[in-house]
Design a protein around this motif. Structure first.
Motif, short mmCIF file in Angstrom:
data_model
loop_
_atom_site.label_atom_id
_atom_site.label_comp_id
_atom_site.label_asym_id
_atom_site.label_seq_id
_atom_site.Cartn_x
_atom_site.Cartn_y
_atom_site.Cartn_z
N UNK A 104 0.79 -1.22 0.00
CA UNK A 104 0.00 0.00 0.00
C UNK A 104 0.83 1.27 0.00
N UNK A 105 2.15 1.14 0.13
CA UNK A 105 3.00 2.33 0.21
C UNK A 105 3.77 2.62 -1.09
N UNK A 106 3.65 1.74 -2.09
CA UNK A 106 4.22 1.98 -3.42
C UNK A 106 5.73 2.19 -3.36
N UNK A 107 6.48 1.12 -3.15
CA UNK A 107 7.93 1.18 -3.13
C UNK A 107 8.50 0.84 -4.51
N UNK A 108 9.66 1.43 -4.81
CA UNK A 108 10.35 1.07 -6.05
C UNK A 108 10.95 -0.33 -5.93
N UNK A 109 11.57 -0.60 -4.78
CA UNK A 109 12.24 -1.89 -4.59
C UNK A 109 12.13 -2.30 -3.13
N UNK A 110 11.89 -3.59 -2.91
CA UNK A 110 11.82 -4.15 -1.55
C UNK A 110 12.80 -5.32 -1.46
N UNK A 111 13.71 -5.24 -0.49
CA UNK A 111 14.65 -6.34 -0.21
C UNK A 111 14.17 -7.06 1.05
N UNK A 112 13.95 -8.36 0.96
CA UNK A 112 13.55 -9.17 2.12
C UNK A 112 14.73 -10.07 2.45
#
Length: 484
Positions: free
Chosen positions: A54-62
């Motif tokens: 819901x926050x619209x990130x360019x990239x997410x690293x898990x």
């Protein structure tokens, strides 16, 4: 939470509250300045991803967060939504998940799995800095040195930084402890930023380090509703001066709660003293609490301060307060009401500023009815009552407790880490645990020492084996045989 239609954010780093998680997140943050760090866990990752979507990130690293078998649909739904919004997701994960989850995940995110038991930070090092040699790693980012257990293992040219490495290791563990005990959402991400040198270490960090070094074993583990509510109570009552009464069966962990209340208070820099009221009778308990003057009784060759004097400015934990004699109860009431006490053999009252936390495994209200416990003292102590349920009433806590008990036991013995299967966890949850966490610790220590896979048999062996009558010989006969 930001509006869904807002500007696209840059990079999010999702990690779990562990040493490897801290290391992995710090490595990513060092390479990607300005990223935001979020805490999650295997059980909470679906909820975390749904929030990030819901926050619209360019990239997410898990990095290093486990993939849940239950709730996998919710995880995939969140990843699918993130992909539709243009978010690129990379999941760094342990090799155990390779065959089972890769086909489901790869349509929605890039999967980077470790192999041969490689730690997540090592995987990320190789991804971000493929040209680095093993000796160059400590120079890449400060925290990398924290993987070394002893100074001698550090490459020689970096050993001068060992004091810094030790301090950073302690900061990592202290922030993990803050998360486990207090669900502190800020301490862990801040610590990651310190490791990545995005932020300096603060005076609060150094205070947290000192506290951790003094109370390393204090953990309130569990995910049950009861434990979550107790954590909230600790956060609310910790900063106050009110007395607290903790009720619960033997072995449930009442002293842990008392220590955490002390650590949440302004008294944290001063002494946390404790006494078990059931272990000392009459005058001995009074002597321990109030001290004595020289000549107060035979053998009192010098003045001796009691706990109310030693713990001035701190906290006094009265365990098994229901066993306290009525005469001592009257003296305790005076301390609570007037803030003064009288050492044995003295005629001049002394002042003290001590917060009282009491604990009991008895029904004190029944004691009031039976005239074995003072009613006025009960209401003075029970300003903030906390009930710690027995383990049989919070069985969802058993797997996480078992996991950490096994880890500590294996680490202490220097053996390979033991993991319980789902069937073994279910066996533990079937048992009623009359001895509570203390009994669970004994069973799991037995499980590790015997090296068996039969956890049920280890539970059954909790009973003490009694000698048959014919096996018992008189002391005199045993002595004669021994002297021969």
């Amino acid at each position: 939470m930001a509006r869904k239609g807002g500007n696209r954010r840059s990079i999010a780093i999702v990690t779990f509250p562990g040493e490897d998680g801290a290391s992995a997140a710090a490595l990513l943050l060092a390479a990607k300045r300005g990223a935001q760090v979020f805490l999650s866990s295997k059980s909470a990752i679906a909820r975390t991803l749904a929030d990030l979507a819901g926050r619209r990130w360019q990239k997410v690293h898990i990095c290093g967060v486990g993939i849940p078998s239950e709730g996998m649909r919710e995880v995939l739904d969140a990843l699918k939504k993130m992909r539709a919004l243009g978010t690129e997701t990379i999941w760094y994960c342990g090799y155990d998940y390779l065959d089972e989850f890769r086909p489901a995940l790869e349509p929605y995110c890039e999967c980077r799995f470790t192999s041969n038991g490689m730690p997540i930070p090592e995987l990320i090092l190789r991804v971000l800095y493929p040209a680095d040699t093993e000796e160059e790693h400590p120079n890449r980012i400060r925290f990398v040195g924290t993987k070394y257990a002893v100074k001698e293992a550090v490459p020689s040219k970096y050993r001068a930084r060992w004091a810094e490495i030790e301090q950073l290791k302690t900061l990592v563990r202290a922030s993990i402890r803050r998360w486990i005990n207090f669900e502190d959402e800020e301490a862990f991400p801040h610590m990651v930023r310190v490791l990545a040198e995005a932020e300096p270490m603060t005076s609060q960090d150094r205070k947290m380090i000192r506290l951790f070094e003094g109370q390393k074993t204090t953990y309130l583990r569990g995910r049950s509703r009861a434990i979550r509510e107790i954590r909230k109570l600790i956060q609310k009552c910790g900063p106050t001066e009110s007395p607290v009464l903790i009720s619960g069966e033997t072995g449930t962990g009442k002293e842990i709660i008392a220590k955490l209340i002390h650590e949440s208070s302004r008294r944290v820099e001063n002494l946390f003293a404790c006494v078990n009221c059931a272990n000392l009778e009459g005058t001995l308990l009074q002597d321990r609490l109030f001290g004595h003057r020289k000549g107060a009784y035979t053998g009192a060759d010098s003045d001796k301060p009691g706990l109310f004097e030693l713990a001035n400015g701190g906290t006094l934990f009265l365990d098994e307060v229901g066993e306290m004699p009525l005469a001592t109860q009257a003296q305790l009431l005076r301390v609570i009401q007037e803030g003064e006490f009288l050492p044995l053999g003295d005629e001049t009252p002394r002042q003290t500023d001590v917060r009282i936390i009491a604990a009991t495994n008895r029904d004190l209200l029944r004691g009031v009815e039976e005239k074995s416990f003072r009613e006025d003292l009960y209401y003075r102590l029970a300003v903030i009552p906390i009930l710690l349920p027995p383990l049989r009433e919070r069985k969802e806590d058993i797997p996480i407790l078992a996991q950490h008990i096994l880890f500590d036991c294996c680490k202490e013995r220097g053996t390979a880490r033991v993991q319980l299967s789902q069937k073994q966890e279910e066996e533990l949850q079937k048992h009623s645990w009359p001895g509570n966490v203390r009994e669970l610790e004994n069973v799991l220590q037995r499980f590790v020492i015997l090296g068996t896979n039969d956890i049920a048999k280890c539970i059954e062996q909790r009973e003490v084996t009694h000698l048959e009558e014919e096996d018992v010989i008189p002391l005199e006969e045993y002595t004669r045989n021994y002297i021969r």
